[in-house]
Design a protein around this motif. Structure first.
Motif, short mmCIF file in Angstrom:
data_model
loop_
_atom_site.label_atom_id
_atom_site.label_comp_id
_atom_site.label_asym_id
_atom_site.label_seq_id
_atom_site.Cartn_x
_atom_site.Cartn_y
_atom_site.Cartn_z
N LYS A 32 -7.02 -35.14 21.95
CA LYS A 32 -5.61 -35.28 22.32
C LYS A 32 -4.76 -34.87 21.13
N SER A 33 -3.93 -33.86 21.33
CA SER A 33 -2.96 -33.42 20.32
C SER A 33 -3.60 -33.04 18.99
N ILE A 34 -4.50 -32.07 19.04
CA ILE A 34 -5.12 -31.58 17.81
C ILE A 34 -4.22 -30.50 17.21
N CYS A 35 -4.10 -30.50 15.90
CA CYS A 35 -3.25 -29.51 15.25
C CYS A 35 -4.00 -28.79 14.13
N GLU A 36 -4.70 -29.53 13.30
CA GLU A 36 -5.41 -28.92 12.18
C GLU A 36 -6.85 -28.66 12.59
N VAL A 37 -7.15 -27.42 12.93
CA VAL A 37 -8.48 -27.06 13.38
C VAL A 37 -9.04 -25.96 12.49
N ASP A 38 -10.27 -26.15 12.05
CA ASP A 38 -10.97 -25.10 11.32
C ASP A 38 -11.34 -24.03 12.35
N PRO A 39 -10.78 -22.84 12.26
CA PRO A 39 -11.00 -21.83 13.29
C PRO A 39 -12.37 -21.16 13.25
N ALA A 40 -13.21 -21.50 12.25
CA ALA A 40 -14.53 -20.89 12.16
C ALA A 40 -15.34 -21.21 13.41
N PHE A 41 -15.84 -20.18 14.07
CA PHE A 41 -16.59 -20.34 15.30
C PHE A 41 -17.93 -21.00 15.00
N ALA A 42 -18.27 -22.03 15.75
CA ALA A 42 -19.53 -22.76 15.58
C ALA A 42 -20.34 -22.63 16.87
N LEU A 52 -9.77 -30.92 26.34
CA LEU A 52 -8.56 -30.87 25.52
C LEU A 52 -7.43 -31.49 26.33
N ALA A 53 -7.12 -32.74 26.06
CA ALA A 53 -6.05 -33.45 26.75
C ALA A 53 -4.75 -33.13 26.00
N THR A 54 -4.35 -31.89 26.10
CA THR A 54 -3.29 -31.35 25.27
C THR A 54 -2.44 -30.39 26.09
N GLY A 55 -1.17 -30.34 25.78
CA GLY A 55 -0.29 -29.40 26.44
C GLY A 55 0.77 -28.91 25.50
N PRO A 56 1.54 -27.91 25.90
CA PRO A 56 2.53 -27.32 24.99
C PRO A 56 3.60 -28.30 24.52
N GLN A 57 3.91 -29.31 25.29
CA GLN A 57 4.91 -30.28 24.85
C GLN A 57 4.33 -31.28 23.85
N LEU A 59 2.12 -30.42 21.36
CA LEU A 59 1.78 -29.84 20.07
C LEU A 59 2.83 -28.95 19.44
N GLY A 60 3.76 -28.45 20.23
CA GLY A 60 4.74 -27.54 19.64
C GLY A 60 4.07 -26.33 19.03
N GLN A 61 4.21 -26.16 17.72
CA GLN A 61 3.69 -24.97 17.04
C GLN A 61 2.17 -24.93 16.98
N CYS A 62 1.49 -26.04 17.19
CA CYS A 62 0.03 -26.05 17.13
C CYS A 62 -0.61 -25.60 18.43
N TYR A 63 0.11 -25.65 19.51
CA TYR A 63 -0.47 -25.31 20.82
C TYR A 63 -1.05 -23.90 20.86
N PRO A 64 -0.37 -22.86 20.31
CA PRO A 64 -0.97 -21.52 20.35
C PRO A 64 -2.31 -21.43 19.61
N ILE A 65 -2.44 -22.13 18.50
CA ILE A 65 -3.70 -22.13 17.75
C ILE A 65 -4.80 -22.78 18.58
N THR A 66 -4.50 -23.92 19.17
CA THR A 66 -5.46 -24.62 20.01
C THR A 66 -5.88 -23.75 21.19
N THR A 67 -4.93 -23.07 21.78
CA THR A 67 -5.21 -22.20 22.92
C THR A 67 -6.12 -21.04 22.51
N GLN A 68 -5.88 -20.46 21.35
CA GLN A 68 -6.73 -19.37 20.86
C GLN A 68 -8.17 -19.83 20.66
N ILE A 69 -8.34 -20.99 20.07
CA ILE A 69 -9.69 -21.52 19.85
C ILE A 69 -10.35 -21.84 21.18
N PHE A 70 -9.61 -22.47 22.08
CA PHE A 70 -10.13 -22.77 23.42
C PHE A 70 -10.59 -21.48 24.11
N ASP A 71 -9.75 -20.46 24.09
CA ASP A 71 -10.07 -19.20 24.76
C ASP A 71 -11.32 -18.55 24.17
#
Length: 82
Positions: A32-42, A52-57, A59-71
């Motif tokens: 829920k509401s993750i912001c600091e993520v190590d982007p290294a693929f594991a 990921l119980a997370t949405g754009p409202q 995380l604000g600026q962190c949501y795009p990073i989370t979405t990239q990792i999810f994708d």
């Protein structure tokens, strides 16, 4: 024995890192509401179900990073969902 990990904010970052380090001991993860993520693929995380119980409202600026990792993980076949 594998466990289910749940974390919010800083706790979400922690459970993500624990799952990366100990995927065989992780049954599933809820983040829920993750912001600091190590982007290294594991690759080991490809076997860990993650919600990921997370949405754009949340995380604000962190949501795009989370979405990239999810994708990236979903494209590789990880059992992840929002």
């Amino acid at each position: 024995m594998a466990g289910v990990l749940w974390g919010h904010s800083g706790g979400a970052t922690w459970v993500f890192q624990v799952a990366k380090k100990y995927p065989a001991k992780t049954a599933a993860v809820v983040i829920k509401s993750i912001c600091e993520v190590d982007p290294a693929f594991a690759p080991a995380l490809l076997q860990v179900p993650i919600l990921l119980a997370t949405g754009p409202q949340d995380l604000g600026q962190c949501y795009p990073i989370t979405t990239q990792i999810f994708d990236a993980y979903r494209a590789a076949g990880a059992p992840w969902t929002y």
